[in-house]
Every structure is written in structure tokens, then in C-alpha cells.
Scaffold this motif. Structure first.
Motif, PDB file in Angstrom:
ATOM      1  N   LEU A 167       1.120   8.633   5.597  1.00 36.09           N
ATOM      2  CA  LEU A 167       2.116   7.556   5.500  1.00 36.09           C
ATOM      3  C   LEU A 167       3.211   7.695   6.565  1.00 36.09           C
ATOM      4  CD1 LEU A 167       2.673   7.272   1.619  1.00 36.09           C
ATOM      5  CD2 LEU A 167       1.298   5.759   3.071  1.00 36.09           C
TER       6      LEU A 167
ATOM      7  N   HIS B 235       0.838  -1.205   0.000  1.00 31.08           N
ATOM      8  CA  HIS B 235       0.000   0.000   0.000  1.00 31.08           C
ATOM      9  C   HIS B 235       0.871   1.253   0.000  1.00 31.08           C
ATOM     10  CE1 HIS B 235      -3.153  -2.829   0.667  1.00 31.08           C
ATOM     11  NE2 HIS B 235      -2.634  -3.217   1.810  1.00 31.08           N
ATOM     12  N   GLU B 236       1.862   1.255   0.856  1.00 32.29           N
ATOM     13  CA  GLU B 236       2.773   2.403   0.918  1.00 32.29           C
ATOM     14  C   GLU B 236       3.509   2.580  -0.416  1.00 32.29           C
ATOM     15  OE1 GLU B 236       3.857   2.236   5.698  1.00 32.29           O
ATOM     16  OE2 GLU B 236       4.888   0.879   4.305  1.00 32.29           O
TER      17      GLU B 236
ATOM     18  N   MET C 156      -5.307   3.819   3.382  1.00 29.49           N
ATOM     19  CA  MET C 156      -4.251   4.641   3.976  1.00 29.49           C
ATOM     20  C   MET C 156      -4.695   6.089   4.197  1.00 29.49           C
ATOM     21  SD  MET C 156      -1.790   2.405   4.257  1.00 29.49           S
ATOM     22  CE  MET C 156      -0.375   3.412   4.687  1.00 29.49           C
TER      23      MET C 156
END
Lengths: 255, 255, 255, 255
Positions: A205, A48-49, A168
Motif C-alpha cells: 500500500l 481498496h486501500e 493490491m
């Protein structure tokens, strides 16, 4: 001379370790984007990051030959063909708070919104309203809103959509949207630009504010390198002529 | 002023197209490395091309705080904290034929080996022997061989291994290995360094020589940005003291 | 770390010596131009040397906001207001063989003319004719001739006149004028520009070729600093819009 | 594209005018320092103004190979020999508030002292005491005081002495000395460094604060150019080795 300490890279005879990982192990298994994340955060990103960092870097990589950084690189390339790095560096130097670098100030503002929500026990929305009102009262512009080319920056919705899909989107995205809404309530609608969008996502993040500017530099260097390569390949040196109007002292003689 | 022509990016109100692709479409579906390839080549890479370009960018991203580019960036960051881009740009400026940029000269040499094999109807190996002999006779160093830190650069074998696994090793890798063998035959063994290795692979991927230097700049900016961020976060300004020995004119007076 | 040796400046607690002279003694008695001469030559100039170096520095200090170096500095200043040094440095980066730096190549050519006159026992004029013929045969341009703005560069006659008045015109000025005459004979008349003129005079003053480019950088930084100051004082950030025409791939979709 | 307006230089076919003066007239009659003054102020200096500007430029031209700007230029020159301008520009980039640029902040502080003396109808000395007390209360350092090499900067007394001799010492010099005295009263004695000294004198000469940093850049480029020329002439590329200690993550494997 004192030794320089660093926690980033350990380079010894026959070995290079980036944040503890052997670079030869990374070379086959990590992407460049993974490595950018690793260099700045000390650990490899989740899928995801990585997806969000990729999207940000792709989003800022180039905005056309006329963007200040790209135009600066091309002008330097036009007068100095001995050094590709000189032209790319010139382009980097045009990046500042006014061009490409507003993400950092925006991340600080987002931190202020989140902080105020907590300390004043109000919602992100109310905190954003107060922060925006303070900025308005002090005559300060809110960074990350408005763009000289785009009435609506097409990259913002994509980035926020991706942040939600990847689970996120947190206080950063919420704060930025709340600041945008607060401005719209006050009749001063300016859409969230890419600096504001990437600031919100990078906040969520866990990146520090400085990275809001650094990520733009990293991404834009990809574009600058292509702009410089095209300038050398397609154009003659010294081709660029800027029209100038002189409005200073009239002609005068030394006595 | 004449309009600047470009084939890289078309930016109009509400739309940014990179080599024809809408940047918002790229943001969710292309990696940063894909976009670097796209910017420079006009098309998206295959999985094999992407893997090799990723490996190269990861391989050059950072080589420690003492590498000339990293040390230059840190020194600039030590005196000038107002602009992250100034420090990163300073680091880029240390990249040249002597540091990080030998890939370009190496790609030109590889092209000469391949060309000579064809025009003189000999093998790549024999062509490399002739090119190396000419260089030796003219007192020219072969770029891409030798490293001040590594007796054997650990990144070379990894990169060449990946090129073979991905079925992308061609005349470039063959030429570089042949040049290396020719030097070893003549008793002047210097291992292939990362510049030589990436030059060989980029040649086989179809990149022009200029990219041999540009890819190092793109990759290294990731490292420079982390070095500068660490310098700001961990160190005081003006901390760096370089020991200097003066050996010039003795003290003298103006008459 | 090894100590860095230098013959330029000795800085110790309470004392700074430039080429052996105490900087505090120089401050009241030497001009900036004297100090530039001293830094590069190890001794203070005569009044004649000073006058010519002053004239060169004044001659190259600025050529208008549209000159590549000045325009590059302004573009950088337009996007990045956090660092005056970033904008000035960007302007410096546009200086190369194509813009402002031809003096170095020209000094090397002059040295070749003088050398050939001696080794072939001919006049400077005949040597220049031969050097020009070789350049023509090889398709090489003669540096220091022609200018994109001026059909006749007004600074050349002034500089050569001053060199004669001060009794400093020697083989350098003679060689440059002979090269100019040789081209005119061959029907390719291009007047001597400021790079060619300063190269001739600096050769006669005994400077090495590298100084032909460095003197332009030193002089132009005076102008760049004023251009950047005016950009900040009179203009808004991001005001510069470069018209761009896209002629690349048509819009296309990712499949 | 809109024409760029400027009041600095008018360059047309066969003519270059700097602030209205024909550059060819300036070349024989104005010094480089005169031209620097002219570019920034729109008029030529008096002999007194010229003497002080010369002294400042001479005073900051070089502080040894180990000064951050000089060391940065040398490091860049060590890795990139293709472009002298790249190495000089790298050196410029190390100039900021922390190195060489404190003059600007100092000029603003002096303006605050002078302003407060007027608005609060007190002496410069009392105003300086109040400004210093406020700075101390807010934990702000006073720019222009203290130096990492010199316990007493030898250039300060010379510059202030010259300002007095030339009858140009006014509120600027008085304010700086009063700030110094105020700190000494409070037991925090730090001598006035060259940034503080030039700030005081430039204030009295009527320059705006930005020039406090720009004058350092202009002067230091003379030194940077000599440092880079010496690096190329005396040293091998890539000679510089910075000792590095790694204190980050221990070696770890990718799973």
C-alpha cells in the motif's frame, strides 16, 4: 521559542484542517479509517486501500486480556483508577519489537528482499532465499514469522486473500510468502503471523516501515480501551495477584 | 494465580473471537469503527450508529501539533527515538478532564439533567435550568462548554446536524442544548465544544460516561501517531527549546 | 510562546542552580535524599528530616515483582525491549489512590483531624473519633489502614519509632494513631499500613498532601528500575502468560 | 500461571526482604542511595561508592523546566490533573538515547576501549584513539560528548574530581578522558557531558551499561516530581500554548 512547523493539521479560530481538508467536511463523509490513512499519507484512500487498512486495524484490535499490552493496561487500571489514559498508555508501552511491533522490522526486510531482487537481477523468490540464508548465517530471526499462541495465524490468509481480491497484492505479499517458503525449504517452517501479514500488505500500500508499528498501536488502543473499561466495571481494584518465587540472597542481617 | 475472566475476546489456538464473532469474519466485513463499537457495546452498530461514531472519531483525531496531547508526544519523541510507543503513550497521558476528557463529566451531567426532568416531572429545558443554576450557585463550571481556540467550535453543529439526520438525537442532545441555552439566559454564553457535543451524542447512542474520555483517546491516537511519525521524519532530536524564566531563590552558597 | 516561570532550577550556560544552590556544590555535599527534600521544599533538610525521608524512600522502594507497579513494569519490559524508560513509566502508571498513592488522601484526612481538633476545641483523639464516625456513617474507607499482604505492616512501627527518636512525631503521628484507635474501638481494626505511616510522618515534616503520592513514585522508581533490569537480564521476551477465562457471548456468525 | 522468579525482593506476610536484608533494618540504617545501590548490585555500597552514586543522582535530578523530560511532564500535567503518576511517567518517556540516556551507549563504548587495549596490547590512550578513529570513519558520533546548553558541562569536572578523591577512578574515567583527548587531537573538541562523566564513573564502580540510563531515570524522577508539583500549584490547566506554523497542503475541498 521557535514555531513548530507541521504539514498535518492547521487549527485556527473556528477552523480545523486535516491535510488541507476541513474537518467538518470530513466528519460526515470520511470514515475513521479514511482519516487514519489521510493523516499518515496526505490523501484519502481508495476503496481498496480503505478495505485493507480496515481489515488490518480490525485484525490487531484485541487479542485477549492476557496479551502483554492488554494485561499491562489491566494491571495499571487495577492500581490507578484516577486516569483512564494512564491505563491505556501503560498498555501502549508494552508494544515493542517483541510484541505487536515486528511489522516495522518486517517491512524493512521486505524492502531488502525487493531491493536485492532488483540489484542482483533475480526473482523475488531467489532474493528471499538469499536474504533468509544471510539471516540464518548471522543467527538473526526473521520477523513476522511464528506466534506464541497460534500454530497457524488465522488472520494471515484472510489478509492476503483480501489483498489479492482488491488487486493490491504486490512485491510485499510476494516477498513475505517467498521468505516463508525459503524457511520451509530449510526445514524451519514458522507460519506468517499477523505482523508479517500486515507488513506485506502495508508495503504494497506504500506505507513507510514505521507505520508497521504505529498501525498496531492505533488498532490495539481500541482493544485496550475496552479492556480497561471492563476492568473498571467488573473488577475490584488491586485484585490481581502474581505468584512470585524468590531465589536470591538468603536472609541476612546488617552487622 | 487466578484466571482473569473477560467477556471481550476469546483467543485460542487458531481462533480469535471478539464478542463472539470470529475476527477473520470481521476482517472482511466490519470497519474499524464497527469493531470499536463492538468491543465497547457487545454488538455491531447500525449504519446510523456507525456514522455518528465515525464522525466523532474523525472530529477528535487531531487538533494540531500544539494541542497538549500532540505537543507532549512530540516532546517525548524528541528525546527518545527508541520507542514509537513511548511517544504515543506520552501523548495519551496528557489527556484528562482538562484536555479531551471532559466528555465523561459532561455525560454524567447530561444523565443528571435527564434524571431530574423525570424525578421532578419537568421538561429537559427546565431541568437543565435548575442543574445550571445549582452549578452556578456551587461555583462549578459546566463541562463541555467553551474552548481555548474556538469562539464557536465548528464541529458541534456538524455533529448535532448528523445526529438529527440519522434520527439519533434524543435527550442527550436536547439536554446539552438546554444547558447551553440556560447559560446564555444567565448571560454566561459559552458555546458547546467538541467534548460537550460528543457527550450528548454518545449519551443518545447509549454509551456509558467513561466512553466520553475513551473515545477521545482512541481517536486522538490516530493523530498522535501521525504527529510522532512527522517529528521523526522531519525534525532532529532535541530540537525543542522551551524558554524558561527563573523566579526562585537567588544564588546562594552552602556554608 | 510565553516563557515558563519556575522557582526550581535555573540552568544557564555553564551553570545549573537548584533552588539557588549550584548543583556542583550540592554534588559533593548533599545526598540524593537531601536533593529530593530541597527540590520539594526549597531548603536542605536537617539530619532528622533527612533520616525520616530516607526511611520512607527505603520503605517503599520495592515490594516484590508481584506488586502491581512492579508487575506492570515487567509486563511492559516483556513486550518492549527498545526502551527502558517505557517499562519504568508503565510501572509508574500503576501507582494511584489504590496502589501506593493513599498517602495523599491520608495526609488530607490527618489535616482534617488536626483542623477539627482546633475548631471544635477537642483533643486529637476525640477529633479522630468524630472524623472516623463520620467516615463510617458515610460509608467511606479510611485511607492508610489495611494491607493486602501484611496483617501488620512491619514498616509502620519502625517509621513511627524513628519519628519519636528524632523528635519529629507531632500531630500527624498522633492523628494517625488516634484514627487507628478509633477504628479499633468500633471493632473494625485494620493496622496502619505504609501509606498511612508515611502520611503521618510527612505531615509532621510539613509536606503538602501531593507529596504523599510523589514520595512513593520517587522511591518505587528505584525498585522498578531494578525489576526491569532483572527482567531483561534473566528472562526471555514475551515469557509471561496470563490465564484467561472467557465468559462472554458464545460464538456467533455474521449473517 | 507460572510463578515469577526474582532475586530482588521477598515479600511475605509481615516481612519484606530486599536482597536478603529486612527492609525494617534498612529503614533506619541505609540511605535511599544505599538502597538503590543494593537493589541493582545485591550488596550495600562502601562510603566511596555511595558518595559517587549520590553525586551522580544529584547531578542529573533536574535541569530546568525546559529540559525535554521536565517539559513533557509539565505538558501532561497541564492537560491531565487526575493523576500525578501520569505526568511523571510522561516525563520519563522523554528519556532515551537522545536525552539523558547516552550513558548506556557510552558505557558500552568505554568497555570497547578497555577491551581493545587488552586484546591489542596497547594503552587506554591508544585504544581510545583507534576507537575514535573507527567511529569517525564510520560517521558515528561518540556518545557522552557535547551538550546543547553547556559549552563545558560543569558537572563533569566535579564528578571526575570526586572519583579521584575517593580512589575510584579507573579505566572508565581514563577511557572517557582518552576519547575526549583523541577527539581534541582530531580538531573535533566537544567537552565530556554529564552522560559521559557518569558513564565513566559507573563503569569504574562496576555497573552494567543499562544502569547508565536507569540512573538518569531514577535521579530525574526526583526533579520531575517537583516540576509536576509546581505546575499544579502555580499554574492553570491548559495554560501552555505552542506556536505552530502550518506548511502542508493548502485548503482543499472534498469533491
Amino acid at each position: 521559542m521557535d514555531s513548530w512547523r507541521t504539514a498535518i493539521v492547521e487549527a485556527t479560530e473556528g477552523s480545523i484542517r486535516v491535510r488541507g481538508y476541513d474537518v467538518t467536511a470530513l466528519m460526515g463523509r470520511a470514515t475513521f479509517t479514511d482519516t487514519i490513512f489521510l493523516l499518515h499519507r496526505g490523501q484519502l484512500p481508495t476503496v481498496h486501500e480503505r478495505a485493507l487498512l480496515d481489515a488490518i486495524l480490525v485484525g490487531v484490535a484485541d487479542h485477549g486480556a492476557g496479551a502483554p499490552s492488554c494485561a499491562t493496561a489491566r494491571l495499571a487500571a487495577s492500581g490507578n483508577r484516577q486516569s483512564l489514559s494512564a491505563a491505556v498508555a501503560a498498555g501502549v508501552l508494552a508494544i515493542g519489537d517483541e510484541h505487536g511491533g515486528a511489522g516495522s522490522a518486517c517491512m524493512e526486510l521486505i524492502a531488502a528482499v525487493v531491493d536485492r531482487a532488483r540489484t542482483e537481477s533475480v526473482s523475488i523468490q531467489e532474493s528471499a532465499r538469499r536474504v533468509a540464508a544471510d539471516a540464518r548465517a548471522a543467527g538473526r530471526r526473521i520477523p513476522g514469522l511464528g506466534h506464541r499462541t497460534h500454530a497457524v495465524d488465522p488472520r494471515t490468509a484472510v489478509l492476503f486473500g483480501m489483498a489479492r481480491e482488491h488487486g493490491m497484492a504486490g512485491d510485499g505479499v510476494a516477498s513475505m510468502e517467498a521468505l516463508d517458503a525459503a524457511l520451509r525449504e530449510s526445514g524451519k517452517a514458522l507460519p506468517i503471523n499477523i505482523d508479517g501479514a500486515l507488513a506485506a500488505v502495508l508495503f504494497d500500500l506504500g506505507f513507510p516501515p514505521a507505520f508497521g508499528k504505529l498501525v498496531f498501536i492505533i488498532g490495539r488502543v481500541a482493544g485496550l480501551s475496552a479492556e480497561v473499561a471492563e476492568e473498571h466495571a467488573r473488577e475490584k481494584p488491586m485484585r490481581i495477584k502474581i505468584p512470585v518465587t524468590y531465589d536470591g540472597e538468603p536472609a541476612r542481617g546488617l552487622d
